[in-house]
Design a protein around this motif. Sequence first.
Motif, PDB file in Angstrom:
ATOM      1  N   ALA A 125     -26.867  10.802 -31.445  1.00  0.00           N
ATOM      2  CA  ALA A 125     -27.333   9.451 -30.291  1.00  0.00           C
ATOM      3  C   ALA A 125     -26.198   9.150 -30.139  1.00  0.00           C
ATOM      4  O   ALA A 125     -25.308   8.141 -29.501  1.00  0.00           O
ATOM      5  CB  ALA A 125     -28.679  10.340 -29.982  1.00  0.00           C
ATOM      6  N   ARG A 126     -26.586   7.949 -31.367  1.00  0.00           N
ATOM      7  CA  ARG A 126     -26.220   6.919 -30.735  1.00  0.00           C
ATOM      8  C   ARG A 126     -24.670   6.427 -30.789  1.00  0.00           C
ATOM      9  O   ARG A 126     -23.848   5.903 -30.485  1.00  0.00           O
ATOM     10  CB  ARG A 126     -26.546   6.305 -32.252  1.00  0.00           C
ATOM     11  N   GLU A 127     -24.005   7.695 -32.094  1.00  0.00           N
ATOM     12  CA  GLU A 127     -22.636   7.532 -32.302  1.00  0.00           C
ATOM     13  C   GLU A 127     -21.724   8.288 -30.746  1.00  0.00           C
ATOM     14  O   GLU A 127     -20.922   7.609 -29.881  1.00  0.00           O
ATOM     15  CB  GLU A 127     -22.092   9.301 -33.195  1.00  0.00           C
ATOM     16  N   GLN A 128     -22.802   9.184 -29.934  1.00  0.00           N
ATOM     17  CA  GLN A 128     -21.877   9.802 -28.925  1.00  0.00           C
ATOM     18  C   GLN A 128     -21.860   9.004 -27.761  1.00  0.00           C
ATOM     19  O   GLN A 128     -21.484   8.922 -26.670  1.00  0.00           O
ATOM     20  CB  GLN A 128     -23.216  11.136 -28.358  1.00  0.00           C
ATOM     21  N   GLU A 129     -23.533   8.076 -28.056  1.00  0.00           N
ATOM     22  CA  GLU A 129     -23.393   6.989 -26.701  1.00  0.00           C
ATOM     23  C   GLU A 129     -22.600   5.664 -26.818  1.00  0.00           C
ATOM     24  O   GLU A 129     -21.998   4.940 -25.625  1.00  0.00           O
ATOM     25  CB  GLU A 129     -24.490   5.962 -27.364  1.00  0.00           C
ATOM     26  N   LYS A 130     -22.031   5.689 -27.774  1.00  0.00           N
ATOM     27  CA  LYS A 130     -20.680   4.266 -28.608  1.00  0.00           C
ATOM     28  C   LYS A 130     -19.593   5.158 -27.543  1.00  0.00           C
ATOM     29  O   LYS A 130     -18.643   4.053 -27.459  1.00  0.00           O
ATOM     30  CB  LYS A 130     -20.355   4.192 -30.261  1.00  0.00           C
ATOM     31  N   VAL A 131     -19.349   6.246 -27.413  1.00  0.00           N
ATOM     32  CA  VAL A 131     -18.318   6.691 -27.198  1.00  0.00           C
ATOM     33  C   VAL A 131     -18.636   6.583 -25.210  1.00  0.00           C
ATOM     34  O   VAL A 131     -17.228   6.615 -24.954  1.00  0.00           O
ATOM     35  CB  VAL A 131     -17.872   8.718 -27.859  1.00  0.00           C
ATOM     36  N   GLU A 132     -19.271   7.199 -25.121  1.00  0.00           N
ATOM     37  CA  GLU A 132     -19.659   7.010 -23.865  1.00  0.00           C
ATOM     38  C   GLU A 132     -19.491   5.779 -23.041  1.00  0.00           C
ATOM     39  O   GLU A 132     -18.698   5.071 -22.415  1.00  0.00           O
ATOM     40  CB  GLU A 132     -20.740   7.378 -23.157  1.00  0.00           C
ATOM     41  N   GLU A 133     -19.788   4.657 -23.913  1.00  0.00           N
ATOM     42  CA  GLU A 133     -19.397   3.061 -23.954  1.00  0.00           C
ATOM     43  C   GLU A 133     -18.095   3.020 -23.246  1.00  0.00           C
ATOM     44  O   GLU A 133     -17.949   1.747 -22.791  1.00  0.00           O
ATOM     45  CB  GLU A 133     -20.798   2.473 -24.450  1.00  0.00           C
ATOM     46  N   TYR A 172     -19.027  14.368 -21.873  1.00  0.00           N
ATOM     47  CA  TYR A 172     -17.999  15.773 -21.793  1.00  0.00           C
ATOM     48  C   TYR A 172     -18.216  16.878 -23.054  1.00  0.00           C
ATOM     49  O   TYR A 172     -17.609  17.572 -23.069  1.00  0.00           O
ATOM     50  CB  TYR A 172     -16.424  15.181 -22.278  1.00  0.00           C
ATOM     51  N   ASP A 173     -19.177  16.756 -23.914  1.00  0.00           N
ATOM     52  CA  ASP A 173     -19.355  17.240 -25.273  1.00  0.00           C
ATOM     53  C   ASP A 173     -20.684  18.260 -24.874  1.00  0.00           C
ATOM     54  O   ASP A 173     -21.560  17.625 -24.651  1.00  0.00           O
ATOM     55  CB  ASP A 173     -19.693  16.344 -26.220  1.00  0.00           C
ATOM     56  N   ARG A 174     -20.308  19.590 -24.803  1.00  0.00           N
ATOM     57  CA  ARG A 174     -21.656  20.697 -24.625  1.00  0.00           C
ATOM     58  C   ARG A 174     -22.701  20.540 -25.381  1.00  0.00           C
ATOM     59  O   ARG A 174     -23.835  20.904 -25.445  1.00  0.00           O
ATOM     60  CB  ARG A 174     -20.934  22.007 -24.823  1.00  0.00           C
ATOM     61  N   ASN A 175     -22.161  19.915 -27.414  1.00  0.00           N
ATOM     62  CA  ASN A 175     -23.034  19.749 -28.227  1.00  0.00           C
ATOM     63  C   ASN A 175     -24.242  18.272 -27.900  1.00  0.00           C
ATOM     64  O   ASN A 175     -24.468  18.477 -29.146  1.00  0.00           O
ATOM     65  CB  ASN A 175     -22.214  20.097 -29.219  1.00  0.00           C
ATOM     66  N   ALA A 176     -23.682  17.879 -27.301  1.00  0.00           N
ATOM     67  CA  ALA A 176     -24.362  16.144 -27.135  1.00  0.00           C
ATOM     68  C   ALA A 176     -25.557  16.540 -27.215  1.00  0.00           C
ATOM     69  O   ALA A 176     -26.155  17.791 -26.252  1.00  0.00           O
ATOM     70  CB  ALA A 176     -24.075  16.170 -25.571  1.00  0.00           C
ATOM     71  N   VAL A 177     -26.574  15.275 -27.938  1.00  0.00           N
ATOM     72  CA  VAL A 177     -28.140  15.345 -28.255  1.00  0.00           C
ATOM     73  C   VAL A 177     -28.366  14.800 -26.934  1.00  0.00           C
ATOM     74  O   VAL A 177     -28.083  13.233 -26.930  1.00  0.00           O
ATOM     75  CB  VAL A 177     -28.295  14.947 -29.966  1.00  0.00           C
ATOM     76  N   PRO A 178     -29.643  15.175 -26.728  1.00  0.00           N
ATOM     77  CA  PRO A 178     -30.745  14.211 -25.888  1.00  0.00           C
ATOM     78  C   PRO A 178     -30.655  12.398 -26.856  1.00  0.00           C
ATOM     79  O   PRO A 178     -30.188  12.546 -27.217  1.00  0.00           O
ATOM     80  CB  PRO A 178     -32.266  14.172 -26.190  1.00  0.00           C
ATOM     81  N   LEU A 179     -30.525  11.521 -25.192  1.00  0.00           N
ATOM     82  CA  LEU A 179     -30.657   9.919 -25.662  1.00  0.00           C
ATOM     83  C   LEU A 179     -31.928   9.294 -25.582  1.00  0.00           C
ATOM     84  O   LEU A 179     -32.851  10.619 -25.697  1.00  0.00           O
ATOM     85  CB  LEU A 179     -29.933   9.449 -24.299  1.00  0.00           C
ATOM     86  N   LEU A 228     -31.798   3.873 -25.981  1.00  0.00           N
ATOM     87  CA  LEU A 228     -30.851   4.272 -26.106  1.00  0.00           C
ATOM     88  C   LEU A 228     -30.600   4.682 -24.316  1.00  0.00           C
ATOM     89  O   LEU A 228     -29.930   4.030 -23.753  1.00  0.00           O
ATOM     90  CB  LEU A 228     -29.518   5.315 -26.392  1.00  0.00           C
ATOM     91  N   LYS A 229     -31.038   5.182 -23.463  1.00  0.00           N
ATOM     92  CA  LYS A 229     -31.191   5.856 -22.087  1.00  0.00           C
ATOM     93  C   LYS A 229     -31.659   3.932 -21.279  1.00  0.00           C
ATOM     94  O   LYS A 229     -30.652   3.636 -20.422  1.00  0.00           O
ATOM     95  CB  LYS A 229     -32.515   6.249 -21.613  1.00  0.00           C
ATOM     96  N   PHE A 230     -32.072   3.155 -21.882  1.00  0.00           N
ATOM     97  CA  PHE A 230     -32.497   0.970 -21.256  1.00  0.00           C
ATOM     98  C   PHE A 230     -31.131   0.925 -21.848  1.00  0.00           C
ATOM     99  O   PHE A 230     -30.440   0.157 -21.310  1.00  0.00           O
ATOM    100  CB  PHE A 230     -33.627   0.893 -21.922  1.00  0.00           C
ATOM    101  N   ARG A 231     -30.567   1.020 -23.161  1.00  0.00           N
ATOM    102  CA  ARG A 231     -29.179   0.383 -23.559  1.00  0.00           C
ATOM    103  C   ARG A 231     -28.288   0.823 -22.496  1.00  0.00           C
ATOM    104  O   ARG A 231     -27.587   0.115 -22.327  1.00  0.00           O
ATOM    105  CB  ARG A 231     -28.661   0.748 -24.924  1.00  0.00           C
ATOM    106  N   LEU A 232     -28.777   2.118 -22.282  1.00  0.00           N
ATOM    107  CA  LEU A 232     -27.009   2.616 -20.965  1.00  0.00           C
ATOM    108  C   LEU A 232     -27.657   1.836 -20.219  1.00  0.00           C
ATOM    109  O   LEU A 232     -26.073   1.595 -19.376  1.00  0.00           O
ATOM    110  CB  LEU A 232     -27.312   3.508 -21.186  1.00  0.00           C
TER     111      LEU A 232
END
Length: 335
Positions: free
Chosen positions: A135-143, A158-165, A169-173
Amino acid sequence: MNIRHCLYFLILSVSITTAAIAQQISAPEPQTGTIIGTVTDVNDGTVPGATVDLEGPSLADHQRVMANDSGFFKLDHLNPGISYRVTVKASEFADWTSPEVILRPSQYMELMGIRLRIAQAVTTVNAVFSTEEIAREQEKVEEKQRVLGVIPNFYVVYDRNAVPLTPKLKFRLALKTSTNPITFLGSAFVAGFGQAAHLHNYGQGAKGFGQRLGANYANGLTDIMIGGAILPSILHQDPRYFYQGTGTKKSRTLHALSTPFVCKGDNGRLQPNYSSLGGYLASGAISNAYFPASNRGPGLVLSTAVIDVAANMANGLIQEFVLRKLTPSAKNQPQ
């Protein structure tokens, strides 16, 4: 047998031997062929160091070479009339296999269309990394997702296999979005529009603009923090927009318009979007504390919530049909 007969016999033997040798010389082996090619990815970038395997009907027909720094390879001394297949392998890419190739004598063939795709097996990192790490790596991509490379586009997946935050990470975003300079510029733009249209009883001039700017930014901040971090963490819901990208225009439109009302839970299932709706209502209620007294009341709460819902629906449509094309870092992401 006299000498003449011996000579005849010798001449005949030599003639037969010479004819046999001449026949062998006059029937040379077929000349070998060559296969060349360039290994690229789906974005036409070269893939250096790829492994190229040539497979034939026997072990003697097998060859293995490595593509050079330009992705180029060459397979030579290949027998004509034999069925070959070429398989290309590279780290992090799915294997590519050619159709059947049969060379003619001396043929110099360029194998076209070698385009490697990202391996689907990349998602098996779940067995190595924890869900939180993924999730942290995916959040880095989203940033890094920015429309035209500038405007933040963090809340779309955009990733269908994204895991939940995770809650962190929700607060960070939410914090990263609310403190981005573009967010301030957006609030200033809305404040300028409100000033020109004489919305709310703040008055005119620099003071009125400053009050409108503060109110607009406060509205956005409370909406992002409550609807994008606090409630999603408590209710275990995902505050992001999940890009559909496939299907009919009607199904994609309905998916986009349902965003304020339907969300994906942390369990991966669709559920009522209590987080967003709660964020809209809470933002409208809190705005009663800083809007002019003449504008306060239930009407302010309702109008703020309705505007936020409409804006979210419009955002969903733009995300689904426009923004991916304008977000450079999103073009290469799986969907």
